[in-house]
Design a protein around this motif. Structure first.
Motif, short mmCIF file in Angstrom:
data_model
loop_
_atom_site.label_atom_id
_atom_site.label_comp_id
_atom_site.label_asym_id
_atom_site.label_seq_id
_atom_site.Cartn_x
_atom_site.Cartn_y
_atom_site.Cartn_z
N SER A 178 43.80 63.98 -1.19
CA SER A 178 44.44 63.09 -0.22
C SER A 178 43.75 63.21 1.14
N TYR A 179 43.50 62.06 1.77
CA TYR A 179 42.92 62.09 3.11
C TYR A 179 43.96 61.77 4.18
N SER A 180 45.17 61.44 3.75
CA SER A 180 46.22 61.17 4.73
C SER A 180 47.58 61.59 4.15
N PRO A 181 47.95 62.85 4.34
CA PRO A 181 47.25 63.96 5.02
C PRO A 181 46.17 64.57 4.13
N ARG A 182 45.25 65.36 4.70
CA ARG A 182 44.15 65.95 3.96
C ARG A 182 44.64 67.18 3.19
N ARG A 183 44.63 67.08 1.87
CA ARG A 183 45.00 68.21 1.02
C ARG A 183 44.62 67.92 -0.44
N TRP A 184 44.57 69.00 -1.23
CA TRP A 184 44.27 68.94 -2.66
C TRP A 184 45.52 69.30 -3.45
N THR A 185 45.81 68.51 -4.48
CA THR A 185 46.89 68.84 -5.41
C THR A 185 46.40 68.58 -6.83
N CYS A 186 46.87 69.41 -7.75
CA CYS A 186 46.45 69.29 -9.15
C CYS A 186 47.69 69.21 -10.03
N ARG A 187 47.66 68.30 -10.98
CA ARG A 187 48.77 68.11 -11.90
C ARG A 187 48.28 68.14 -13.34
N ASN A 188 49.12 68.66 -14.20
CA ASN A 188 48.85 68.66 -15.63
C ASN A 188 49.46 67.40 -16.24
N CYS A 189 48.64 66.64 -16.98
CA CYS A 189 49.10 65.39 -17.57
C CYS A 189 49.12 65.52 -19.08
N SER A 190 50.29 65.38 -19.68
CA SER A 190 50.42 65.43 -21.12
C SER A 190 49.96 64.11 -21.73
N VAL A 191 49.03 64.20 -22.71
CA VAL A 191 48.48 62.99 -23.32
C VAL A 191 48.78 62.92 -24.81
N SER A 192 49.66 63.79 -25.29
CA SER A 192 49.96 63.81 -26.72
C SER A 192 51.12 62.90 -27.09
N SER A 193 51.76 62.29 -26.13
CA SER A 193 52.91 61.41 -26.40
C SER A 193 52.78 60.16 -25.55
N ASN A 194 53.80 59.32 -25.58
CA ASN A 194 53.78 58.10 -24.77
C ASN A 194 53.72 58.46 -23.30
N ILE A 195 52.81 57.79 -22.61
CA ILE A 195 52.58 58.10 -21.20
C ILE A 195 53.68 57.48 -20.35
N THR A 196 54.31 58.31 -19.54
CA THR A 196 55.28 57.87 -18.53
C THR A 196 55.01 58.62 -17.24
N SER A 197 55.73 58.26 -16.20
CA SER A 197 55.55 58.96 -14.93
C SER A 197 56.00 60.41 -15.01
N SER A 198 56.82 60.73 -16.01
CA SER A 198 57.27 62.12 -16.18
C SER A 198 56.28 62.97 -16.95
N SER A 199 55.12 62.39 -17.34
CA SER A 199 54.10 63.15 -18.06
C SER A 199 53.38 64.13 -17.16
N LEU A 200 53.54 64.01 -15.85
CA LEU A 200 52.86 64.87 -14.90
C LEU A 200 53.68 66.12 -14.61
N ARG A 201 52.98 67.27 -14.57
CA ARG A 201 53.60 68.54 -14.21
C ARG A 201 52.71 69.22 -13.18
N PRO A 202 53.29 69.72 -12.09
CA PRO A 202 52.45 70.39 -11.08
C PRO A 202 51.91 71.72 -11.61
N CYS A 203 50.73 72.08 -11.17
CA CYS A 203 50.17 73.39 -11.51
C CYS A 203 49.50 73.98 -10.27
N ASP A 204 49.42 75.29 -10.24
CA ASP A 204 48.83 75.97 -9.10
C ASP A 204 47.34 75.67 -9.02
N PHE A 205 46.87 75.40 -7.80
CA PHE A 205 45.46 75.08 -7.62
C PHE A 205 44.92 75.87 -6.44
N LYS A 206 43.74 76.40 -6.66
CA LYS A 206 43.04 77.10 -5.57
C LYS A 206 41.54 76.98 -5.80
N MET A 207 40.79 77.20 -4.74
CA MET A 207 39.34 77.20 -4.84
C MET A 207 38.82 78.63 -4.90
#
Length: 489
Positions: free
Chosen positions: A155-184
């Motif tokens: 994101s550039y507004s505001p500037r930050r990084w976020t990572c999400r886990n997306c399940s692709v084994s079932s029908n895709i919905t907005s609830s397929s995303l799960r947050p996960c810890d991210f670091k460099m």
């Protein structure tokens, strides 16, 4: 499920600086790295932007709906809160398919990244999840068992990084995303290198049923590679001269390049013996050179699994490249008006061989694998057709990976000395030697019978002569006795 992700800070920071300086409102691309379900961790090595499509259009853009102002005679104005992202899902999936060919053992396309404002991202989660699903379907996997991939948001507004886990084994919905810890952090410098030179010799039977169903030669070969994948899965591994337990979870502690040798089980190609209507055979043989990279937290058994998968993926990649070449021949033939029928293709052309059922003997060379230096001492690969040279690599890497091919050709590795090739033979070509041997055996048998009959004939004649002589002798003795008796009287 992947719960924590570590990104290579040198590459990710470079990507962020590049995006910030470009001042573009949106960009989408592929995430290259490794996912380890046993560790529930992901490792990001690099970000690769998806290039414009064939028409020159970017793979994503911001859609800004307009709404009318309540005041009279006022012009419509955009509403930033309702802006969303348009994504060319098919083009990004095709990009993922082609990039997957260039990656080696364990290194994969593990998701997508998107550079866009926070509000636009929130309004576009469903289309982004569908894009991730398309990438998962297009990216190569031995078992095609992708269950999750990453969606990385810069994101550039505001500037930050976020990572999400997306399940692709079932029908895709907005609830397929799960947050996960991210670091460099540093992920590339700790990679362990494993290499393997694997010789294979597949003898794939072609059944009459396949020909009657118009099954193409490439489909028969694909099935043969899948069967070999099952055999290779049970292969034992020797690493640096030591037999390795593929179920062990011990990490590798040495930093040297490790040589891997695979030992196939003895009960190979059992399914071929069950075929009763074999009309031909495909002999697919050669050498595949494979590399894999292991994170310091991963067990050594993972390196063996990655090597095995990379070998099969390399064979499938070559088959796809040959098939794509056949498709190009078809398009070119129809464009110049010479491709109105199958017979118009030149004898021995790729199309004539790979796209048709087996009707005659043929020999088809496959592309050779070339390894190119990538990041922190690692390699990626590409494939060169017999008619291509290294100049063909340059545009390929610029387009697919946004990187320049090395100018110094001595840095490229060409370890495959025995290039994979396919030989197709009809049934009678395969069994002819045995028929000739059978004919020889029959001739020898016939000769032996003649000898036996001759010996028997001579033996019969000899026996008759002995009996006849004995009979004459017996008559002579009886006559002598009768003569002696008459003289005595």
């Amino acid at each position: 499920m992947v719960k924590a992700v570590v990104g290579e800070e040198t590459r990710l920071q470079l990507a962020e600086d590049r995006l910030a300086q470009s001042a573009i409102p949106a960009q989408v691309g592929l995430v290259i790295g490794k996912l380890n379900r046993k560790l529930d961790r992901g490792f990001i090595f690099d970000l690769v932007p998806t290039p414009p499509n064939d028409a020159g259009d970017p793979p994503c853009s911001i859609i800004e709906p307009f709404k009318a102002d309540k005041k009279k005679n006022s012009k419509p104005k955009s509403s930033p809160d309702s802006s969303s992202l348009f994504v060319d899902k098919d083009w990004i999936a095709e990009h993922a398919r082609q990039v997957s060919r260039l990656l080696v053992g364990g290194v994969k396309v593990i998701g997508i990244y998107v550079w866009v404002a926070e509000i636009v991202f929130k309004n576009s989660t469903l289309v982004l999840c569908q894009t991730v699903k398309g990438v998962a379907d297009a990216a190569f996997s031995l078992e095609n068992d992708f269950q999750e991939m990453l969606l990385l948001h810069i994101s550039y507004s505001p500037r930050r990084w976020t990572c999400r886990n997306c399940s692709v084994s079932s029908n895709i919905t907005s609830s397929s995303l799960r947050p996960c810890d991210f670091k460099m952090g540093r992920t590339l410098n700790s990679l362990q290198t494993f290499r393997c030179s694997y010789k294979f010799n597949m003898r794939i039977p072609i059944c009459g049923e396949n020909l009657s169903n118009a099954k193409m030669l490439k489909d028969v070969l694909h099935d043969g590679i899948s069967l070999h994948a099952k055999e290779l899965k049970g292969a034992k591994a020797i690493i640096d001269g030591n037999l390795v337990d593929v179920t062990a979870e011990e990490p590798c502690t040495s930093d040297d390049v490790h040589d891997v040798e695979l030992l196939l089980p003895l009960n190979l190609s059992a399914e071929a013996s069950n075929q009763k209507d074999i009309v031909g055979i495909l002999i697919y043989s050669g050498t595949v050179c494979s590399y894999s990279y292991l994170n310091s937290k991963e067990p050594i058994s993972q390196a063996v699994a990655d090597i095995k998968e990379d070998i099969i993926m390399s064979l499938r990649s070559r088959l796809e490249i040959i098939s794509d070449e056949a498709d190009r021949e078809t398009v070119a033939a129809f464009e110049d008006g010479s491709g109105t029928n199958i017979e118009s293709f030149s004898k021995g052309s790729v199309y004539d061989i790979i796209q048709q059922p087996l009707r005659k003997q043929c020999i088809l060379p496959f592309p050779r694998r070339v390894f190119i230096p990538w990041l922190a001492g690692t390699f990626i690969c590409d494939y060169l057709l017999p008619t291509e040279d290294f100049e063909a690599l340059k545009d390929h890497f610029v387009e697919l990976l946004s990187m320049e091919a090395p100018e110094d050709l001595s840095t490229l590795l060409q370890p495959e000395k025995e290039l994979p090739s396919l030989t197709a033979k009809s049934f009678w070509d395969v069994v002819a030697p045995s028929h000739r041997a059978s004919d020889t055996a029959y001739t020898d048998s016939k000769s032996q019978d003649d000898v036996v009959k001759g010996e028997s004939k001579r033996l019969t004649t000899s026996n008759f002569n002995i009996i006849f002589a004995g009979f004459i002798l017996l008559i002579a003795i009886i006559s002598g006795l009768l003569f002696h008796a008459r003289n005595s009287n």
